[in-house]
Design an enzyme around this catalytic site. Structure first.
Site, PDB file in Angstrom:
ATOM      1  N   ARG A   1      -4.911  -8.504 -20.393  1.00 25.87           N
ATOM      2  CA  ARG A   1      -5.971  -8.175 -21.354  1.00 25.87           C
ATOM      3  C   ARG A   1      -5.475  -7.219 -22.442  1.00 25.87           C
ATOM      4  O   ARG A   1      -6.111  -7.087 -23.474  1.00 25.87           O
ATOM      5  CB  ARG A   1      -7.230  -7.656 -20.656  1.00 25.87           C
TER       6      ARG A   1
ATOM      7  N   PRO B   1       0.819  -1.225   0.000  1.00 29.36           N
ATOM      8  CA  PRO B   1       0.000   0.000   0.000  1.00 29.36           C
ATOM      9  C   PRO B   1       0.850   1.272   0.000  1.00 29.36           C
ATOM     10  O   PRO B   1       0.322   2.356  -0.219  1.00 29.36           O
ATOM     11  CB  PRO B   1      -0.834  -0.118   1.282  1.00 29.36           C
TER      12      PRO B   1
ATOM     13  N   ASP C   1     -11.734   2.028 -23.942  1.00 30.00           N
ATOM     14  CA  ASP C   1     -11.963   1.771 -22.528  1.00 30.00           C
ATOM     15  C   ASP C   1     -11.852   3.040 -21.715  1.00 30.00           C
ATOM     16  O   ASP C   1     -11.138   3.952 -22.059  1.00 30.00           O
ATOM     17  CB  ASP C   1     -10.852   0.851 -21.981  1.00 30.00           C
TER      18      ASP C   1
ATOM     19  N   GLU D   1       3.397  -7.961   8.427  1.00 26.27           N
ATOM     20  CA  GLU D   1       3.621  -6.514   8.430  1.00 26.27           C
ATOM     21  C   GLU D   1       4.414  -6.034   7.226  1.00 26.27           C
ATOM     22  O   GLU D   1       4.619  -4.847   7.041  1.00 26.27           O
ATOM     23  CB  GLU D   1       4.327  -6.084   9.727  1.00 26.27           C
TER      24      GLU D   1
HETATM   25  N1  ADE Z   1      -0.749  -5.312   0.189  1.00 22.16           N
HETATM   26  C1  ADE Z   1      -1.615  -4.961   1.148  1.00 22.16           C
HETATM   27  N2  ADE Z   1      -2.417  -3.965   0.741  1.00 22.16           N
HETATM   28  C2  ADE Z   1      -2.044  -3.660  -0.537  1.00 22.16           C
HETATM   29  C3  ADE Z   1      -2.475  -2.718  -1.496  1.00 22.16           C
HETATM   30  N3  ADE Z   1      -3.457  -1.854  -1.251  1.00 22.16           N
HETATM   31  N4  ADE Z   1      -1.847  -2.694  -2.680  1.00 22.16           N
HETATM   32  C4  ADE Z   1      -0.836  -3.539  -2.941  1.00 22.16           C
HETATM   33  N5  ADE Z   1      -0.374  -4.442  -2.084  1.00 22.16           N
HETATM   34  C5  ADE Z   1      -0.976  -4.523  -0.882  1.00 22.16           C
END
Ligand code: ADE
Length: 240
Positions: free
Chosen positions: A156, A91, A171, A118
């Site tokens: 794709r 994230p 698209d 983590e």
């Molecule tokens: N691992 C945990 N959450 C994630 C996300 N939002 N994007 C990519 N990998 C992740």
């Protein structure tokens, strides 16, 4: 014989999750056709102790476990010959968008590192110059679904995956606008008529309606995209 156009390599603690949803629909069909390939490796196979330990407590304290850099490095070394960028799903990464998807589809493949717990010791991410990608501002329990999403979006676009009828040129995001609304038979459903221009057979009028509709929907649903589109439009006009 089809020569694969894109080779995905996935390093994960849960190889049984793959191909999972990637075995169905367009991705699955093109995987069977060998337009792309999928290789999964179990990170645990690269642990060096008899307990097959892959993680440890975070230095400095805190909850959860962190994947050890030596174990991850051994897995990455094992796939040194696999083509394409090394991608860590997190994230904290650059948020995936269609431009990044297009760039990845231009590569011969990609190696995906899926973290759990983590995360992964940052030293191995930095020293192997991995690209860090996020699929959005929310937390998954691991990188696997994120890797699947990146792979689905890339495959794709590979030549031969989508027929003409499924063309992706119009698209959402390929032109910077959301797609116009779609309609099919019956022309009148529960007293609601589909826009009559779509049945007019007048190709130019249909295209104009679709563009106007795409603009209207983008403006109301995604003001952020609409701003970007206007800016790009202005730039095109000044450059011309
Ligand atoms: N691992 C945990 N959450 C994630 C996300 N939002 N994007 C990519 N990998 C992740």
């Amino acid at each position: 014989m089809v020569v694969s156009k894109w080779d995905a390599t996935v390093l994960t603690l849960f190889p049984q999750m793959f191909p999972g949803p990637l075995s169905a629909s367009l991705a699955g069909k093109s995987l069977n056709q060998k337009i792309w390939t999928l290789k999964t490796l179990d990170i645990r196979d690269f642990a060096s102790d008899k307990h097959r330990t892959v993680d440890d407590n975070p230095l400095g304290g805190g909850v959860g476990m962190v994947l050890r850099p030596d174990v991850v490095a051994a897995a990455l070394t094992h796939v040194a010959e696999a083509p394409g960028p090394r991608i860590y799903l997190t994230p904290r990464g650059r948020v995936l968008d269609q431009k990044l998807v297009r760039d990845l589809a231009e590569q011969p493949g990609a190696v995906f590192l899926c973290g759990r717990y983590e995360g992964v010791d940052q030293r191995v991410i930095d020293s192997t110059d991995m690209m860090e990608i996020s699929i959005g501002d929310y937390i998954l329990s691991g990188g696997e679904p994120a890797a699947m999403i990146v792979i689905d979006a890339v495959v794709r676009l590979l030549p031969g995956v989508m027929g003409k009828e499924n063309g992706h040129r119009d698209d959402s995001f390929e032109v910077g606008l959301l797609e116009h609304s779609q309609f099919t038979q019956p022309r009148i459903w529960q007293g609601i008529e589909a826009p009559s221009v779509l049945a007019s057979g007048h190709h130019q009028k249909i295209a104009e309606w679709q563009l106007a509709e795409a603009k209207r929907e983008t403006q109301t649903r995604r003001p952020d995209l609409w701003e970007q589109y206007l800016r790009a439009q202005q730039k095109r006009e000044t450059d011309a």
